[in-house]
Design a protein around this motif. Structure first.
Motif, PDB file in Angstrom:
ATOM      1  N   ARG A  64       0.838  -1.198   0.000  1.00 11.97           N
ATOM      2  CA  ARG A  64       0.000   0.000   0.000  1.00 11.97           C
ATOM      3  C   ARG A  64       0.870   1.243   0.000  1.00 11.97           C
ATOM      4  O   ARG A  64       2.010   1.219   0.466  1.00 11.97           O
ATOM      5  N   ALA A  65       0.310   2.334  -0.482  1.00 12.31           N
ATOM      6  CA  ALA A  65       0.991   3.633  -0.468  1.00 12.31           C
ATOM      7  C   ALA A  65      -0.023   4.704  -0.117  1.00 12.31           C
ATOM      8  O   ALA A  65      -1.168   4.665  -0.565  1.00 12.31           O
ATOM      9  N   SER A  66       0.406   5.649   0.716  1.00 16.73           N
ATOM     10  CA  SER A  66      -0.440   6.792   1.046  1.00 16.73           C
ATOM     11  C   SER A  66       0.467   7.991   1.267  1.00 16.73           C
ATOM     12  O   SER A  66       1.648   7.840   1.578  1.00 16.73           O
ATOM     13  N   ASN A  67      -0.093   9.168   1.094  1.00 13.09           N
ATOM     14  CA  ASN A  67       0.703  10.369   1.314  1.00 13.09           C
ATOM     15  C   ASN A  67      -0.111  11.420   2.039  1.00 13.09           C
ATOM     16  O   ASN A  67      -1.329  11.478   1.917  1.00 13.09           O
ATOM     17  N   GLN A  68       0.586  12.234   2.812  1.00 10.89           N
ATOM     18  CA  GLN A  68       0.010  13.412   3.436  1.00 10.89           C
ATOM     19  C   GLN A  68       0.982  14.546   3.152  1.00 10.89           C
ATOM     20  O   GLN A  68       2.061  14.589   3.742  1.00 10.89           O
ATOM     21  N   GLY A  69       0.608  15.403   2.206  1.00 14.85           N
ATOM     22  CA  GLY A  69       1.534  16.451   1.773  1.00 14.85           C
ATOM     23  C   GLY A  69       2.695  15.823   1.022  1.00 14.85           C
ATOM     24  O   GLY A  69       2.500  15.077   0.077  1.00 14.85           O
ATOM     25  N   ASN A  70       3.914  16.107   1.472  1.00 14.91           N
ATOM     26  CA  ASN A  70       5.101  15.547   0.835  1.00 14.91           C
ATOM     27  C   ASN A  70       5.710  14.417   1.650  1.00 14.91           C
ATOM     28  O   ASN A  70       6.892  14.127   1.517  1.00 14.91           O
ATOM     29  N   VAL A  71       4.914  13.785   2.482  1.00 14.53           N
ATOM     30  CA  VAL A  71       5.370  12.629   3.256  1.00 14.53           C
ATOM     31  C   VAL A  71       4.697  11.393   2.671  1.00 14.53           C
ATOM     32  O   VAL A  71       3.473  11.295   2.636  1.00 14.53           O
ATOM     33  N   LEU A  72       5.523  10.461   2.199  1.00 15.57           N
ATOM     34  CA  LEU A  72       5.028   9.238   1.570  1.00 15.57           C
ATOM     35  C   LEU A  72       5.189   8.084   2.541  1.00 15.57           C
ATOM     36  O   LEU A  72       6.254   7.898   3.119  1.00 15.57           O
ATOM     37  N   GLU A  73       4.114   7.312   2.730  1.00 14.35           N
ATOM     38  CA  GLU A  73       4.157   6.147   3.616  1.00 14.35           C
ATOM     39  C   GLU A  73       3.892   4.894   2.783  1.00 14.35           C
ATOM     40  O   GLU A  73       2.877   4.808   2.087  1.00 14.35           O
ATOM     41  N   LEU A  74       4.819   3.937   2.854  1.00 15.44           N
ATOM     42  CA  LEU A  74       4.736   2.715   2.068  1.00 15.44           C
ATOM     43  C   LEU A  74       4.652   1.503   2.983  1.00 15.44           C
ATOM     44  O   LEU A  74       5.420   1.392   3.940  1.00 15.44           O
ATOM     45  N   ALA A  75       3.730   0.591   2.677  1.00 18.52           N
ATOM     46  CA  ALA A  75       3.647  -0.703   3.349  1.00 18.52           C
ATOM     47  C   ALA A  75       4.079  -1.748   2.326  1.00 18.52           C
ATOM     48  O   ALA A  75       3.365  -2.021   1.368  1.00 18.52           O
ATOM     49  N   LEU A  76       5.284  -2.307   2.517  1.00 20.63           N
ATOM     50  CA  LEU A  76       5.875  -3.181   1.504  1.00 20.63           C
ATOM     51  C   LEU A  76       6.174  -4.579   2.018  1.00 20.63           C
ATOM     52  O   LEU A  76       7.064  -5.254   1.515  1.00 20.63           O
ATOM     53  N   GLY A  77       5.449  -5.019   3.041  1.00 18.78           N
ATOM     54  CA  GLY A  77       5.635  -6.372   3.535  1.00 18.78           C
ATOM     55  C   GLY A  77       6.700  -6.494   4.607  1.00 18.78           C
ATOM     56  O   GLY A  77       7.010  -7.599   5.047  1.00 18.78           O
ATOM     57  N   PHE A  78       7.296  -5.392   5.030  1.00 21.75           N
ATOM     58  CA  PHE A  78       8.244  -5.428   6.131  1.00 21.75           C
ATOM     59  C   PHE A  78       7.471  -5.373   7.446  1.00 21.75           C
ATOM     60  O   PHE A  78       6.263  -5.170   7.471  1.00 21.75           O
ATOM     61  N   SER A  79       8.164  -5.515   8.569  1.00 24.36           N
ATOM     62  CA  SER A  79       7.506  -5.455   9.865  1.00 24.36           C
ATOM     63  C   SER A  79       7.078  -4.039  10.225  1.00 24.36           C
ATOM     64  O   SER A  79       6.347  -3.831  11.183  1.00 24.36           O
ATOM     65  N   HIS A  80       7.540  -3.060   9.472  1.00 24.67           N
ATOM     66  CA  HIS A  80       7.228  -1.664   9.729  1.00 24.67           C
ATOM     67  C   HIS A  80       6.926  -0.961   8.399  1.00 24.67           C
ATOM     68  O   HIS A  80       7.331  -1.422   7.344  1.00 24.67           O
ATOM     69  N   ASN A  81       6.213   0.143   8.483  1.00 18.04           N
ATOM     70  CA  ASN A  81       5.968   0.951   7.299  1.00 18.04           C
ATOM     71  C   ASN A  81       7.179   1.845   7.043  1.00 18.04           C
ATOM     72  O   ASN A  81       7.860   2.258   7.975  1.00 18.04           O
ATOM     73  N   ILE A  82       7.421   2.160   5.792  1.00 23.54           N
ATOM     74  CA  ILE A  82       8.509   3.054   5.418  1.00 23.54           C
ATOM     75  C   ILE A  82       7.916   4.442   5.224  1.00 23.54           C
ATOM     76  O   ILE A  82       6.999   4.631   4.425  1.00 23.54           O
ATOM     77  N   SER A 114      -4.979   4.638  -5.375  1.00 23.58           N
ATOM     78  CA  SER A 114      -5.288   3.279  -4.941  1.00 23.58           C
ATOM     79  C   SER A 114      -6.706   2.937  -5.373  1.00 23.58           C
ATOM     80  O   SER A 114      -7.674   3.348  -4.727  1.00 23.58           O
ATOM     81  N   ASP A 115      -6.836   2.223  -6.479  1.00 16.69           N
ATOM     82  CA  ASP A 115      -8.131   1.765  -6.956  1.00 16.69           C
ATOM     83  C   ASP A 115      -8.318   0.312  -6.548  1.00 16.69           C
ATOM     84  O   ASP A 115      -7.359  -0.468  -6.555  1.00 16.69           O
ATOM     85  N   LYS A 116      -9.553  -0.050  -6.234  1.00 12.72           N
ATOM     86  CA  LYS A 116      -9.830  -1.411  -5.818  1.00 12.72           C
ATOM     87  C   LYS A 116      -9.602  -2.374  -6.980  1.00 12.72           C
ATOM     88  O   LYS A 116     -10.054  -2.147  -8.097  1.00 12.72           O
ATOM     89  N   GLY A 117      -8.887  -3.446  -6.718  1.00 11.75           N
ATOM     90  CA  GLY A 117      -8.600  -4.439  -7.739  1.00 11.75           C
ATOM     91  C   GLY A 117      -7.391  -4.121  -8.598  1.00 11.75           C
ATOM     92  O   GLY A 117      -7.036  -4.894  -9.473  1.00 11.75           O
ATOM     93  N   LYS A 118      -6.745  -2.975  -8.364  1.00 13.01           N
ATOM     94  CA  LYS A 118      -5.569  -2.594  -9.137  1.00 13.01           C
ATOM     95  C   LYS A 118      -4.409  -2.327  -8.184  1.00 13.01           C
ATOM     96  O   LYS A 118      -4.609  -2.076  -6.991  1.00 13.01           O
ATOM     97  N   ASN A 119      -3.217  -2.371  -8.723  1.00 10.29           N
ATOM     98  CA  ASN A 119      -2.037  -2.097  -7.911  1.00 10.29           C
ATOM     99  C   ASN A 119      -1.954  -0.605  -7.580  1.00 10.29           C
ATOM    100  O   ASN A 119      -2.286   0.235  -8.417  1.00 10.29           O
ATOM    101  N   PRO A 120      -1.485  -0.272  -6.360  1.00  9.53           N
ATOM    102  CA  PRO A 120      -1.312   1.149  -6.024  1.00  9.53           C
ATOM    103  C   PRO A 120      -0.247   1.791  -6.909  1.00  9.53           C
ATOM    104  O   PRO A 120       0.740   1.162  -7.280  1.00  9.53           O
ATOM    105  N   ILE A 121      -0.446   3.064  -7.231  1.00 12.09           N
ATOM    106  CA  ILE A 121       0.486   3.810  -8.077  1.00 12.09           C
ATOM    107  C   ILE A 121       0.923   5.073  -7.338  1.00 12.09           C
ATOM    108  O   ILE A 121       0.099   5.759  -6.726  1.00 12.09           O
TER     109      ILE A 121
END
Length: 180
Positions: A94-112, A126-133
């Motif tokens: 998953r990927a999300s952003n707030q302003g210029n801060v990007l948060e990535l969930a990539l399967g690690f024990s913590h978010n980047i 993030s569209d349902k059924g599609k990969n996040p971009i």
């Protein structure tokens, strides 16, 4: 003979180019960029930027096309901008952003959590059924490429299932798995 270096760079409407003391400055609606240069001459004539060299030394030949490309990238950046799109391929990525801060969930024990430079605008889709971009946009081509490469480096695509962060439109070399 540099084929790229000999081509003039057209200056579009709304862009100003100034050359002073081996420094070229390009201003446009999206921002301002500066670049130092050496061993070549840069001139602004008739709405075009010309890059010329005085001698045919190896160093000048090497930098002739380079500086012409850098000037072209600067002019395109301040007039149209540059965009890179990254696709997160994998279950639970998953990927999300707030302003210029990007948060990535990539399967690690913590978010980047990555804080980006103020010149780079980030947008996540993030569209349902599609990969996040993740869309990165800026007027500086080098900066956009560097940030995109850093994000891609967190989880490079692996050749068996194709999981990881890849550029949109990138073709991955796939390998066959074990054959039992």
């Amino acid at each position: 003979m540099s084929r790229i270096g000999n081509n003039p760079v057209a200056i579009p409407e709304g862009v100003t180019v100034t050359v002073e003391n081996n420094t070229i400055t390009v201003k446009g609606k999206l921002g301002e960029l500066t670049q130092n240069f050496d061993t070549v001459e840069v001139k602004v004539e008739d709405g075009n930027v010309l890059v010329t060299r005085s001698k045919d030394t190896k160093d000048q030949k090497a930098k002739h096309g380079l500086y012409r490309s850098l000037v072209y990238n600067m002019i395109e950046g301040v007039s149209k901008g540059w965009t890179k799109e990254l696709e997160l391929v994998g279950v639970g990525y998953r990927a999300s952003n707030q302003g210029n801060v990007l948060e990535l969930a990539l399967g690690f024990s913590h978010n980047i959590v990555l804080s980006l430079a103020p010149e780079v605008k980030v947008e996540t889709v993030s569209d349902k059924g599609k990969n996040p971009i993740v869309k990165l946009t800026s007027h500086d081509k080098q900066l956009v490429g560097q940030v995109a490469a850093k994000i891609r480096g967190f989880r490079r695509p692996e050749p068996y299932k194709g999981k990881g962060i890849k550029f949109v439109g990138e073709v991955l070399r796939r390998k066959a798995g074990k054959s039992a």
